[in-house]
Scaffold this active site. Structure first.
Site, PDB file in Angstrom:
ATOM      1  CG  HIS A   1      -1.775   3.539   4.110  1.00 24.87           C
ATOM      2  ND1 HIS A   1      -1.618   2.273   3.583  1.00 24.87           N
ATOM      3  CD2 HIS A   1      -1.724   3.383   5.455  1.00 24.87           C
ATOM      4  CE1 HIS A   1      -1.482   1.399   4.551  1.00 24.87           C
ATOM      5  NE2 HIS A   1      -1.535   2.049   5.698  1.00 24.87           N
TER       6      HIS A   1
ATOM      7  CB  CYS B   1      -0.951   0.001   1.193  1.00 27.67           C
ATOM      8  SG  CYS B   1      -2.125  -1.372   1.200  1.00 27.67           S
TER       9      CYS B   1
END
Length: 516
Positions: A145, A77
């Protein structure tokens, strides 16, 4: 370049032929939309899925282009998100950890967790920031993120060139019992927490509403929308009205597809479709760890040689096998991209930074090493939208082929040039085994053998091995040492502000276990 029509046998070797019927006369540069799915596999009808209904992404493909050799820049990610937004491998920006990245997986050092106070450095130039000189308005929606600690909201998208933000600083599941409930932000302001005063399943509707409002509000402006959905990261979620033969994962996929439809419909309603390039793709390949009802499939990219080393299959998310990096991608730009085309050229998420800037007429940032290549010749074959000359694919080319590098944290695992891929080190996505070093490298022709099932004989590829090794050495010589941001771990850095005294006390413990 190799582009063909899906609905026929015509093969076109020159991209310019494809755009021959496109009309000219665009008064302003195009808008850009990236729909970035999470841990998404090849679970699209237009890529062969028999059980998942994706009518809107099917429409994107039918009216636009499938990119069948699209790769994400990283197979997990946070590094992947840093790379698509900066056009740079995460080794340059520090979105990696030296700890645990090649050793048995602990998780804390491969992505930005709530306990990590590392972040995308503020001097990194994002697409949003780079488009400012061309007067673009930008918004990030969904999963960030890339950093957030305490009340330091400058680490969120609004501190990285975006004008607006609505979403979460971390993955939706990074809450109790291990971490505080995940906050949701509107720009700099915290507007709630998942599971406390925001229902997780409602995020699908919230993100769709934010996206359509942003498009409508900027109909007269050039804009960039980065829509980073949680779907389909495990544990998957979707509103109750979405159901699928594929179970919860299929329902989450169909909710994602619905959001794509809302974006497309809004662009059409506002007469912006022909002025907007929309790209759908994923941050990395499907994840093998969750059960089948919670995870996608890697399609034909199984890495079937790997079980001979491992004794099991874990060649999707987190690995440097094709299943970790090869992801579906669809580009939609009515009137510019010819309907029903398939691009079989190697492309990657790194390419969007340079391509968007070229199409927008915005200058490249100075003094910044960029790793993507300009693919506007593929997406805009007639050159109608080109504001600058097409930029070179790479300063260092291998026999005319662009070289792509596969990282796991700070470790360069493999490299590809043309059809050939060389694995220098192999490792599963999330296993505990010792990495395997290959000297000479393990070679595959991933165009004819995308399963990486049949290793090539190194003795027959001396020239390629020399070239790819030289490419690796040259690339590594351009990488400057930076702080590994994902090693900056401190449970005391977690966002406990606004919680009760009991909850805050729990979260401030080094164990980081919150049970509320």
């Amino acid at each position: 370049m190799f582009i063909r029509k899906m609905a026929g046998s015509l093969h076109l070797l020159a991209c310019a032929i494809v755009g021959g019927l496109v009309s000219a006369g665009h008064a302003r540069p195009p808008n850009f939309v990236i729909v970035f799915a999470d841990d998404f596999g090849f679970d699209l009808e237009c890529f062969g899925s028999p059980t998942t209904r994706t009518v809107n992404i099917n429409r994107m493909a039918a009216e636009g282009m499938k990119l069948t050799q699209w790769n994400t820049a990283h197979s997990i990610c946070s590094p992947s998100r840093a790379a698509i937004l900066t056009g740079r491998y995460a080794i340059r920006s520090g979105i990696f950890g030296n700890e645990s990245t090649i050793q048995p997986h602990t998780g804390d050092h491969r992505v930005v967790h709530p306990s990590c106070y590392g972040h995308l450095p503020l001097d990194e130039v994002t697409i949003a920031e780079a488009l400012k000189p061309a007067n673009y308005t930008s918004m990030a929606i969904g999963k960030w993120h890339l950093g957030y600690a305490y009340e330091n909201t400058t680490l969120l998208p609004v501190g990285h060139g975006f004008d607006y933000f609505y979403g979460t600083p971390v993955t939706h599941c990074e809450g109790p019992p291990s971490y505080p409930a995940v906050p949701v932000f509107q720009n700099h302001e915290k507007v709630g927490r998942i599971g406390v005063d925001i229902v997780r399943e409602d995020l699908v509707y919230r993100y769709a509403d934010q996206a359509t409002q942003f498009i409508s509000n900027n109909a007269n402006n050039s804009f960039f929308l980065y829509l980073a959905m949680d779907n389909t990261h495990s544990p998957v979620y979707s509103p109750a009205n979405f159901t699928s033969l594929r179970g919860p994962y299929g329902a989450a996929t169909e909710a994602l597809d619905w959001v794509v439809g809302q974006v497309m419909d809004t662009l059409t309603k506002m007469n912006l479709a022909q002025d907007t390039l929309v790209v759908f793709t994923s941050d990395n390949g499907a994840w093998y760890t969750p059960p089948p009802t919670q995870a996608g499939v890697v399609g034909p990219f199984q890495g079937t040689y790997a079980p001979q080393e491992l004794g099991y299959v874990d060649t999707g998310k987190g690995s440097s096998w094709e299943g970790g990096f090869r992801v579906p991608a669809v580009a939609w730009w009515p009137g510019t991209i010819a309907a029903g085309t398939v691009c079989e050229n190697f492309t990657s998420s790194l390419d969007l930074f340079v391509t968007f800037l070229n199409l927008a007429g915005a200058p490249l940032p100075t003094g910044v090493a960029l790793d993507g290549k300009d693919i506007s010749g593929i997406l805009d074959p007639s050159g109608i939208h080109a504001r600058l000359p097409h930029m070179p694919a790479s300063k260092f080319e291998n026999s005319g082929n662009y070289t792509f590098f596969y990282y796991r944290g700070p470790v360069l695992m493999a490299a590809r040039s043309g059809a050939l891929k060389a694995h220098f080190i192999t490792h599963s996505g999330f296993g505990h085994e010792v990495p395997v070093t290959h000297d000479p490298p393990l070679l595959f022709n991933v165009e004819v053998d995308p399963q990486e099932r049949l290793p090539l004989e190194p003795a027959r590829y001396h020239a390629f091995i020399s070239e790819i090794t030289a490419a690796v050495e040259h690339h590594q010589s351009t990488v400057k040492p930076v702080t590994p941001q994902l090693d900056l771990i401190d449970y005391k850095a977690m966002d406990c502000v606004g919680l009760s005294e009991k909850q805050s006390g729990c979260c401030m413990q080094l164990a980081g276990k919150c049970t509320y």
